[in-house]
Design an enzyme around this catalytic site. Structure first.
Site, PDB file in Angstrom:
ATOM      1  N   CYS A 132     -34.680 -77.672  73.994  1.00  0.00           N
ATOM      2  CA  CYS A 132     -36.037 -78.503  73.990  1.00  0.00           C
ATOM      3  C   CYS A 132     -36.888 -77.402  73.609  1.00  0.00           C
ATOM      4  CB  CYS A 132     -36.163 -79.241  75.184  1.00  0.00           C
ATOM      5  SG  CYS A 132     -34.762 -80.428  75.319  1.00  0.00           S
TER       6      CYS A 132
ATOM      7  N   TRP B  31     -34.090 -81.869  72.137  1.00  0.00           N
ATOM      8  CA  TRP B  31     -32.423 -81.585  71.505  1.00  0.00           C
ATOM      9  C   TRP B  31     -32.016 -82.340  72.498  1.00  0.00           C
ATOM     10  CZ3 TRP B  31     -28.149 -78.034  72.790  1.00  0.00           C
ATOM     11  CH2 TRP B  31     -27.311 -77.888  71.963  1.00  0.00           C
TER      12      TRP B  31
ATOM     13  N   GLU C   5     -21.797 -71.546  59.928  1.00  0.00           N
ATOM     14  CA  GLU C   5     -22.700 -72.162  60.719  1.00  0.00           C
ATOM     15  C   GLU C   5     -23.943 -72.401  59.972  1.00  0.00           C
ATOM     16  OE1 GLU C   5     -24.902 -69.750  63.491  1.00  0.00           O
ATOM     17  OE2 GLU C   5     -24.413 -68.089  62.592  1.00  0.00           O
TER      18      GLU C   5
ATOM     19  N   ARG D  18     -35.774 -74.028  67.562  1.00  0.00           N
ATOM     20  CA  ARG D  18     -35.004 -74.148  68.670  1.00  0.00           C
ATOM     21  C   ARG D  18     -34.141 -75.392  68.376  1.00  0.00           C
ATOM     22  NH1 ARG D  18     -37.023 -71.765  73.467  1.00  0.00           N
ATOM     23  NH2 ARG D  18     -35.977 -73.320  74.762  1.00  0.00           N
TER      24      ARG D  18
ATOM     25  N   GLU E 275     -17.771 -62.155  62.338  1.00  0.00           N
ATOM     26  CA  GLU E 275     -19.110 -62.294  62.195  1.00  0.00           C
ATOM     27  C   GLU E 275     -19.489 -62.922  60.863  1.00  0.00           C
ATOM     28  OE1 GLU E 275     -21.450 -62.857  64.051  1.00  0.00           O
ATOM     29  OE2 GLU E 275     -23.202 -62.925  62.771  1.00  0.00           O
TER      30      GLU E 275
ATOM     31  N   ASN F 165     -37.184 -79.296  79.773  1.00  0.00           N
ATOM     32  CA  ASN F 165     -36.002 -78.607  78.957  1.00  0.00           C
ATOM     33  C   ASN F 165     -35.149 -78.240  80.125  1.00  0.00           C
ATOM     34  OD1 ASN F 165     -34.481 -77.350  77.125  1.00  0.00           O
ATOM     35  ND2 ASN F 165     -35.359 -75.035  77.249  1.00  0.00           N
TER      36      ASN F 165
ATOM     37  N   LYS G  89     -21.320 -66.574  60.092  1.00  0.00           N
ATOM     38  CA  LYS G  89     -22.309 -66.860  59.256  1.00  0.00           C
ATOM     39  C   LYS G  89     -22.267 -67.862  58.441  1.00  0.00           C
ATOM     40  CE  LYS G  89     -25.299 -65.453  61.373  1.00  0.00           C
ATOM     41  NZ  LYS G  89     -24.496 -65.130  62.513  1.00  0.00           N
TER      42      LYS G  89
ATOM     43  N   LYS H 150     -31.031 -72.468  68.368  1.00  0.00           N
ATOM     44  CA  LYS H 150     -31.151 -71.287  68.572  1.00  0.00           C
ATOM     45  C   LYS H 150     -30.819 -70.473  69.834  1.00  0.00           C
ATOM     46  CE  LYS H 150     -32.283 -66.990  67.340  1.00  0.00           C
ATOM     47  NZ  LYS H 150     -31.500 -66.489  66.379  1.00  0.00           N
TER      48      LYS H 150
ATOM     49  N   HIS I 179       1.240 -63.554  59.411  1.00  0.00           N
ATOM     50  CA  HIS I 179       1.594 -64.248  60.664  1.00  0.00           C
ATOM     51  C   HIS I 179       1.151 -65.743  60.410  1.00  0.00           C
ATOM     52  CE1 HIS I 179       3.497 -60.890  62.583  1.00  0.00           C
ATOM     53  NE2 HIS I 179       2.339 -60.018  62.219  1.00  0.00           N
TER      54      HIS I 179
END
Ligand code: AGP
Length: 610
Positions: A2, A74, A490, A27, A483, A100, A487, A605, A506
């Site tokens: 929020c 949120w 998401e 956010r 990473e 919040n 990226k 965020k 494996h």
């Protein structure tokens, strides 16, 4: 999470609130609202959806107020509906609260208030606060009523309160959820984060847990929950409002990808002397003694910052000669961690407000660890609760997908490793100079890596419709594979997995077919031959190989479908460089898919709930 904005001053409050909420959109939110006083009356407007929906609801109405509160929600308790949107009011509609965080004991409080005759309109935990404050207003002034109400609350919160019975004052308070106060000329603000304030002032103070701020046109008073006055340091935020804007880029994420060379330079600035072979980490002084005595390091973080911690393990073990354990914030505190005064606990966080990481830090402090924080946001909770802080100077990172913060974290971790190595005698001035020679070239090498953008965009056009991606790396590049996968998933919502290349046989190799692009990190380092063998395994099964190799490596280019030539660098700075084309690949694929790059679905965020 929020977003809160509050204002008191000479300007028309509604445009100030709407603009502030827009600067907090990153956010993540699902509804928005605002409240302001006009001619002694409280006016509240809320809407589900984006801030433009709230603006549409206000269209054509006359508003002249000069004090008010705004909020982006949120959802945590209660669906995203207008009834559940903030601000929430008391029974008489004369007081509003924005919040919040999470009120953990709201159900018990709600039952008690209902029994006392309060009627509720929403499913939220926040509304309980409005009624609790209303109850105490019967025999106390606004700040006192707020303090009394908060003493009954358990949980994490930052709040703003406005009451038509006290039309010249706003009250803000916090416990575990950030709230920053803006100090302008005859105007004062509260906000969840700095970008919402920059259009009005760069002078700010950060509330600590258990503090209450009372704002009026005359100024700001901060007290404890027992009304004891508190003196706060005023900090000057270097970020200009422009810097927090998109700067001409289509998305914040692309702007922040391109800001990485500057962010690396700023993170290095003033922190080393090449001629002396020394490192200066301002903010880490309180840890100076402990750094000479610790026998191991624990790095704790979440998400992308956890990937930075995995790279940090290589840096600290190889340079400082200390064993390093890496853990998720959400796992650390439930593991009964074997840490003590001999363990340097280091929290890594862009926002400095990730609750999983913050709570892990508190757990480590309880167990006697000296604690450090590598954080991007000045004055954030994690930065203020750790013994020592090493700021990444990446500037505001607005895009939900973390980019420049990550490579700045790698830069900071390298500096920390050098500092620790020197402090422990594992490294001398000459050794530091050698590492610095590599490290200070990183920003310009990053500029070169960004020039791969066109080639990467072409790959994105070709593979944007694929449904699965595999990212492979070995050693210090395995975290970069993780990473790269994060990226992509998401922001484009494509399934992607990062794996140690040696693990492919494996299990993951069963995924390989001509529909699955396999991104392989293949720098010319000590495991290069092994990586070539992994590439052959993929090709033998008809897989598509997109390799990131060291520029000039013609041998690799012949063995793969696509080869991106990343600037030559040392092995320890290579992860930051290899990450850049992976960020660009995720970005361009997401753009081609029409995804909301800066505010991907379901994500926030800064995750300030557990
Ligand atoms: C990164 O792209 C993600 N948005 C997310 O994993 C993020 O890294 C994580 O939530 C940790 O945030 P922090 O660095 O602010 O603590």
């Amino acid at each position: 999470m929020c977003g809160i904005i509050g204002y008191v001053g000479p300007k028309g409050v509604v445009p100030v609130l709407l603009d502030g909420l827009k600067r907090l959109e990153y956010r993540g939110y699902d509804s928005a609202g605002l409240a302001f006083l006009q001619d002694g009356r409280l006016i509240v407007q809320r809407s589900v959806g984006k801030i433009r929906d709230l603006e549409n609801a206000l269209w054509g109405k006359d508003f002249r107020g000069e004090i008010g509160l705004g909020h982006t929600r949120w959802a945590t308790h209660g669906r995203p509906t207008e009834e559940n949107a903030h601000p929430h009011t008391d029974c008489r509609g004369e007081l509003v609260v924005v919040h919040n965080g999470i009120i953990e004991n709201y159900l018990a409080l709600k039952q008690k208030l209902k029994a006392e005759g309060h009627t509720f309109r929403s499913e939220t935990d926040t509304e309980v606060l409005a009624h609790l404050i209303e109850k105490y207003l019967r025999d106390a002034d606004l700040p006192t009523a707020v303090r009394r109400a908060l003493k009954e609350v358990t949980g994490a919160y930052s709040i703003g309160v406005l009451w038509q019975g006290d039309p010249d004052r706003l009250v803000g308070a916090r416990a575990s959820s950030p709230l920053v106060v803006g100090l302008g000329e005859g105007e004062f603000l509260i906000a969840s984060d700095i970008p919402a304030l920059l259009a009005h002032t760069r002078n700010v103070l950060f509330l600590d847990d258990g503090e209450v701020a009372v704002l009026s046109r005359d100024g700001v008073e901060v007290t404890t929950m027992d009304a004891e006055p508190v003196t706060k340091d005023v900090e000057r935020v270097a970020w200009s409002p422009i810097l927090a804007e998109k700067g001409g880029y289509k998305h914040f994420m692309l702007k922040e990808i391109y800001e990485q060379p500057r962010a690396m330079r700023d993170t290095l600035l003033g922190r080393y002397s090449l001629e002396q072979g020394r490192i200066f980490l301002e903010g880490m002084e309180p840890l100076e003694e402990a750094l000479g005595q610790v026998t191991r390091v624990t790095l704790v973080a979440c998400g992308t910052s956890w990937h930075a911690a995995l790279v940090g393990k290589f840096l600290l073990e190889e340079i400082a000669g200390l064993p390093v354990e890496v853990d998720y914030g959400s796992e650390f505190r439930y593991r009964s961690p074997l840490v003590d005064a001999g363990t340097l606990f280091t929290a890594i966080s862009q926002s400095g407000e990730t609750l999983d990481t913050l709570v892990a830090l508190r757990e480590a402090r309880k167990r006697g660890c000296p604690t450090a924080a590598i954080v991007n946001v000045v004055g954030s909770s994690i930065s203020r609760e750790a013994d020592g802080v090493l700021y990444t100077h990446a500037g505001p990172e607005i895009g939900v997908a973390s980019t420049k913060a990550f490579t700045s974290q790698l830069t900071a971790l390298y500096l920390l490793a050098l500092h620790l190595g020197l402090r422990r005698g594992a490294l001398d001035a000459d050794g530091v100079r050698e590492h610095l020679a590599d490290l200070i070239r990183l920003p310009q090498q990053a500029e070169a890596a960004l020039r791969l953008d066109g080639e990467v965009e072409a790959l994105a056009q070709r593979y944007a419709t694929c449904r699965d991606f595999l990212y492979l790396g070995r050693g210090i590049h395995y975290p970069v594979a993780l990473e790269g996968a994060l990226k992509l998933k998401e922001i484009s919502y494509i399934h992607a997995e990062g794996y140690p290349a040696g693990e492919m046989k494996h299990g993951p190799i069963a995924l390989i077919d001509e529909q699955v692009p396999v991104v392989v990190l293949a720098p010319r380092d000590k495991v290069y031959e092994k990586i070539l063998a992994n590439i052959q395994e993929v090709k033998a099964r008809g897989g598509i190989v997109i390799a990131l190799g060291t520029e000039g490596d013609a041998e690799l280019a012949e063995k793969v479908d696509h080869c991106l030539a990343v600037p030559r660098s040392s092995r320890l700075t290579s992860p930051a460089l290899m990450t850049i084309p992976l960020q660009l690949l995720a970005y361009h694929i997401a753009v081609r898919k029409g995804c909301d790059v800066d505010q991907p679905r379901n994500l926030a965020k800064s995750v300030t709930v557990e």
